[in-house]
Write a protein that holds these residues in place. Structure first.
Motif, short mmCIF file in Angstrom:
data_model
loop_
_atom_site.label_atom_id
_atom_site.label_comp_id
_atom_site.label_asym_id
_atom_site.label_seq_id
_atom_site.Cartn_x
_atom_site.Cartn_y
_atom_site.Cartn_z
N ASP A 33 0.85 -1.18 0.00
CA ASP A 33 0.00 0.00 0.00
C ASP A 33 0.89 1.23 0.00
O ASP A 33 1.88 1.29 0.74
CB ASP A 33 -0.88 0.04 1.25
N ILE A 34 0.55 2.21 -0.81
CA ILE A 34 1.30 3.46 -0.88
C ILE A 34 0.34 4.60 -0.51
O ILE A 34 -0.79 4.64 -1.00
CB ILE A 34 1.88 3.72 -2.27
N ASN A 35 0.83 5.49 0.32
CA ASN A 35 0.00 6.59 0.81
C ASN A 35 0.57 7.95 0.40
O ASN A 35 1.78 8.12 0.29
CB ASN A 35 -0.05 6.57 2.34
N SER A 50 -4.69 6.79 -0.64
CA SER A 50 -3.93 5.54 -0.62
C SER A 50 -4.30 4.70 -1.82
O SER A 50 -5.44 4.76 -2.33
CB SER A 50 -4.26 4.73 0.64
N ILE A 51 -3.35 3.90 -2.25
CA ILE A 51 -3.60 2.87 -3.25
C ILE A 51 -3.04 1.57 -2.70
O ILE A 51 -1.89 1.52 -2.26
CB ILE A 51 -3.01 3.23 -4.63
N GLY A 56 -6.94 -0.90 -5.28
CA GLY A 56 -8.02 -0.15 -4.69
C GLY A 56 -7.54 1.18 -4.14
O GLY A 56 -6.39 1.29 -3.71
N THR A 57 -8.40 2.19 -4.18
CA THR A 57 -8.01 3.53 -3.77
C THR A 57 -8.96 4.07 -2.71
O THR A 57 -10.13 3.70 -2.65
CB THR A 57 -7.99 4.49 -4.96
N ASN A 58 -8.43 4.96 -1.88
CA ASN A 58 -9.22 5.66 -0.87
C ASN A 58 -8.73 7.09 -0.77
O ASN A 58 -7.54 7.37 -1.00
CB ASN A 58 -9.09 4.98 0.50
N PHE A 67 -8.95 14.58 -6.67
CA PHE A 67 -7.62 13.96 -6.75
C PHE A 67 -7.77 12.50 -7.19
O PHE A 67 -8.75 11.83 -6.87
CB PHE A 67 -6.94 13.97 -5.37
N ILE A 68 -6.77 12.04 -7.91
CA ILE A 68 -6.73 10.64 -8.34
C ILE A 68 -5.35 10.07 -8.06
O ILE A 68 -4.35 10.61 -8.54
CB ILE A 68 -7.05 10.50 -9.84
N ILE A 69 -5.30 8.97 -7.31
CA ILE A 69 -4.04 8.29 -7.05
C ILE A 69 -3.94 7.11 -8.01
O ILE A 69 -4.93 6.41 -8.26
CB ILE A 69 -3.94 7.84 -5.57
N SER A 70 -2.76 6.90 -8.55
CA SER A 70 -2.55 5.79 -9.48
C SER A 70 -1.10 5.34 -9.38
O SER A 70 -0.28 5.98 -8.71
CB SER A 70 -2.87 6.23 -10.91
N ARG A 71 -0.80 4.26 -10.05
CA ARG A 71 0.58 3.78 -10.02
C ARG A 71 0.95 3.18 -11.37
O ARG A 71 0.09 2.69 -12.11
CB ARG A 71 0.80 2.76 -8.91
#
Length: 114
Positions: A33-35, A50-51, A56-58, A67-71
Motif C-alpha cells: 500500500d502506498i500513501n 492511498s492505493i 483499490g483507492t481511498n 484527486f486521483i491516485i494511481s501507479r
C-alpha cells in the motif's frame, strides 16, 4: 535501500491542476500500500489518499472527486493527479510506504494562490 522521492510540486492558481510523482527504489510498489500525506504550514501531517496492492483507492473526503491516485508498476512510481485545486490544498506533499517503521520521502511543495 528503500527510498521514496516526490516531485511535481509548484505554484498554481485556484482551479488548476498538478500531477505529483513518487518514485520508489529498493522495493516493488505493486505489493505494498502506498500513501500520500500532506502538511500545511504550522499544521500536522494528514493522510490524503492511498492505493493498495490490489489497486483499490481511498481518499480523504476533502479531495474526493478532485484527486486521483494511481501507479505505474513498470516505472515503480505512484502518482497523485490533483485537479480543481484550492488554496486549502497548499501544503508539502509526502508519499509513504509502511515498510518497517514507515518510509517517507522528503516531500514536494504545492502552493495554490490567486
Amino acid at each position: 535501500q528503500v527510498q521514496l522521492a516526490e516531485s511535481g510540486g509548484g505554484l498554481v492558481q485556484p482551479g488548476g491542476s498538478l500531477r505529483l510523482s513518487c518514485a520508489a527504489s529498493g522495493f516493488t510498489i505493486s505489493i505494498y500500500d502506498i500513501n500520500w500525506y500532506r502538511q500545511a504550514p504550522g499544521k500536522q501531517r494528514d493522510w490524503v489518499a492511498s492505493i493498495n496492492s490490489g489497486g483499490g483507492t481511498n481518499y480523504v473526503n476533502s479531495v474526493k472527486d478532485r484527486f486521483i491516485i494511481s501507479r505505474d508498476n513498470i516505472k515503480n512510481t505512484v502518482y497523485l493527479q490533483m485537479n480543481s485545486l484550492k488554496p486549502d490544498d497548499t501544503a508539502t506533499y509526502f508519499c509513504n510506504v509502511p515498510i518497517g517503521r514507515g518510509v517517507w520521502g522528503k516531500g514536494t511543495l504545492v502552493i495554490v494562490f490567486s
